[in-house]
Scaffold this active site. Structure first.
Site, PDB file in Angstrom:
ATOM      1  CB  VAL A  51      33.692  30.274  73.483  1.00 11.42           C
ATOM      2  CG1 VAL A  51      32.180  30.159  73.246  1.00 11.42           C
ATOM      3  CG2 VAL A  51      34.320  28.886  73.596  1.00 11.42           C
ATOM      4  CD  GLU A 163      28.733  28.150  67.822  1.00  6.94           C
ATOM      5  OE1 GLU A 163      27.661  28.599  68.303  1.00  6.94           O
ATOM      6  OE2 GLU A 163      29.003  26.940  67.747  1.00  6.94           O
ATOM      7  N   GLY A 303      28.319  22.823  69.506  1.00  4.95           N
ATOM      8  CA  GLY A 303      28.974  24.117  69.386  1.00  4.95           C
ATOM      9  C   GLY A 303      29.943  24.313  70.533  1.00  4.95           C
ATOM     10  CD  GLU A 304      29.017  24.549  75.113  1.00  6.40           C
ATOM     11  OE1 GLU A 304      29.978  23.976  75.689  1.00  6.40           O
ATOM     12  OE2 GLU A 304      27.852  24.485  75.532  1.00  6.40           O
ATOM     13  N   GLY A 305      32.830  25.165  70.569  1.00  6.44           N
ATOM     14  CA  GLY A 305      34.207  24.791  70.289  1.00  6.44           C
ATOM     15  C   GLY A 305      34.560  23.418  70.800  1.00  6.44           C
TER      16      GLY A 305
END
Length: 342
Positions: A51, A163, A303-305
């Site tokens: 991340v 991200e 997000g964050e993966g």
């Protein structure tokens, strides 16, 4: 290209104890991974999610984002403390999670368990000037590549990207418009929760930004419109492909980084598996542009993966069926039964 291997892989897939094509996308993924690793018996080793966090100059005005820029740093601490969705999903699926400070506008303690690759304390506001210099963009590429090289040295052959960065959907929308030639209005979504009026204002602002610049190539586009985390992911994708790793692409932001990476080297797409179709406006059109087939469609836009973390078990399942499922011959299935299934 290795036609002999491809023929053997397809034969191995087709002769498992099932009708041809019955495992759908898992068959396609198994074939792709076998081609990536150039073997009929591929392996997923130490799957990781990285991340990348970075801040964006435009966020300081609060015109395109409902949350203050400080949330980026707060979420990095949350990642380190294990409290975010990506922590939960990584733990659930036994994934190696790495957090990278690509350019957060905050000075983290040296002892914090993150990778310090900070380019600067956030990008500039591209309403006024390019987000970063070409030199900074090139440095972000190198930092991203170095992180992936280290992961590879530690035994990882499968990596997903995530991200964190307040306003990074704005950068992603600008990059989408540049690389896909899609009108800004079709690229801009709600991000972290804008209402209809907020989205309209965001569209107007980003339209002005887009018209302000004329980047001539992918690197210039990233330096003008990007974030440090997006540029770093782009460099990481390029390095992962160079090292013949399996690349798990997450949502809207990571796909924007991929748009830049494939503009630089189209072969990176051979190594990419698309985790999911994000609920962020524009992502489905990004995927269509790349002719990508995502594994999941869960209405995610965090997000964050998180999408990558949820998809990796399916990638593992693809490899497992290829390696462990019986064939008609090893199972002793009669020719009559075999013909009825095939």
């Amino acid at each position: 290209m290795n036609p002999e291997l491809e023929t053997k892989l397809q034969h191995k897939i087709d002769t498992k104890t099932k009708p041809i094509g019955a495992l759908g996308e898992l068959e396609r993924i198994a074939f792709q991974i076998g081609c990536i690793q150039q073997t009929e018996s591929p392996k997923i080793e130490k799957p990781s999610v990285v991340v990348f966090a970075g801040d964006h100059g435009i966020a300081t005005k609060g015109e395109v984002n409902p949350f203050p820029q400080e949330v980026t740093a707060q979420m990095v601490y949350n990642f380190v403390n294990g409290g975010a969705a990506i922590n939960v999903f990584s733990n659930t699926n036994n994934l190696n999670l790495k957090i990278v400070d690509a350019g957060v506008n905050h000075k983290f303690p040296e002892e914090l368990d993150i990778i310090n690759a900070k380019i600067d304390f956030g990008t500039k506001n591209y309403q006024e000037e390019p987000a970063m210099t070409l030199a900074q963009c090139e440095r972000a590429f190198k930092e991203g590549g170095a992180i992936i090289s280290q992961l590879k040295n530690e035994g990882t052959n499968t990596v997903g990207f995530g991200e964190m960065g307040i306003s990074n959907t704005s950068s992603a929308a600008l990059l989408m418009a540049y690389f896909t030639k899609t009108p800004i209005a079709e690229c801009v979504g709600s991000g972290t929760g804008l209402d209809g009026e907020g989205i309209s204002k965001k569209q107007d602002i980003l339209t002005e930004v887009f018209q302000k610049y004329d980047p001539q190539n992918a690197l210039e586009a990233l330096s003008v419109f990007g974030g440090f985390e997006i540029a770093m992911i782009c460099g990481a994708i390029l390095k992962a492909a160079e090292l013949k790793m399996i690349i798990i692409i997450d949502g809207f932001i990571v796909t924007a980084a991929l748009l830049a990476a494939q503009a630089i080297n189209k072969t990176v797409l051979d190594y990419c598996i698309f985790a999911h179709n994000s609920n962020e406006k524009g992502h489905s059109k990004m995927l269509a542009f790349l002719k990508a087939k995502p594994l999941l469609s869960l209405g995610l836009r965090l997000g964050e993966g998180t999408g990558a973390a949820l998809a990796i078990p399916l990638v593992q399942a693809s490899v497992d069926f290829l390696n462990n499922m019986a064939s008609f011959d090893t199972a002793g299935v009669s020719e009559e039964t075999k013909e009825s299934l095939v």
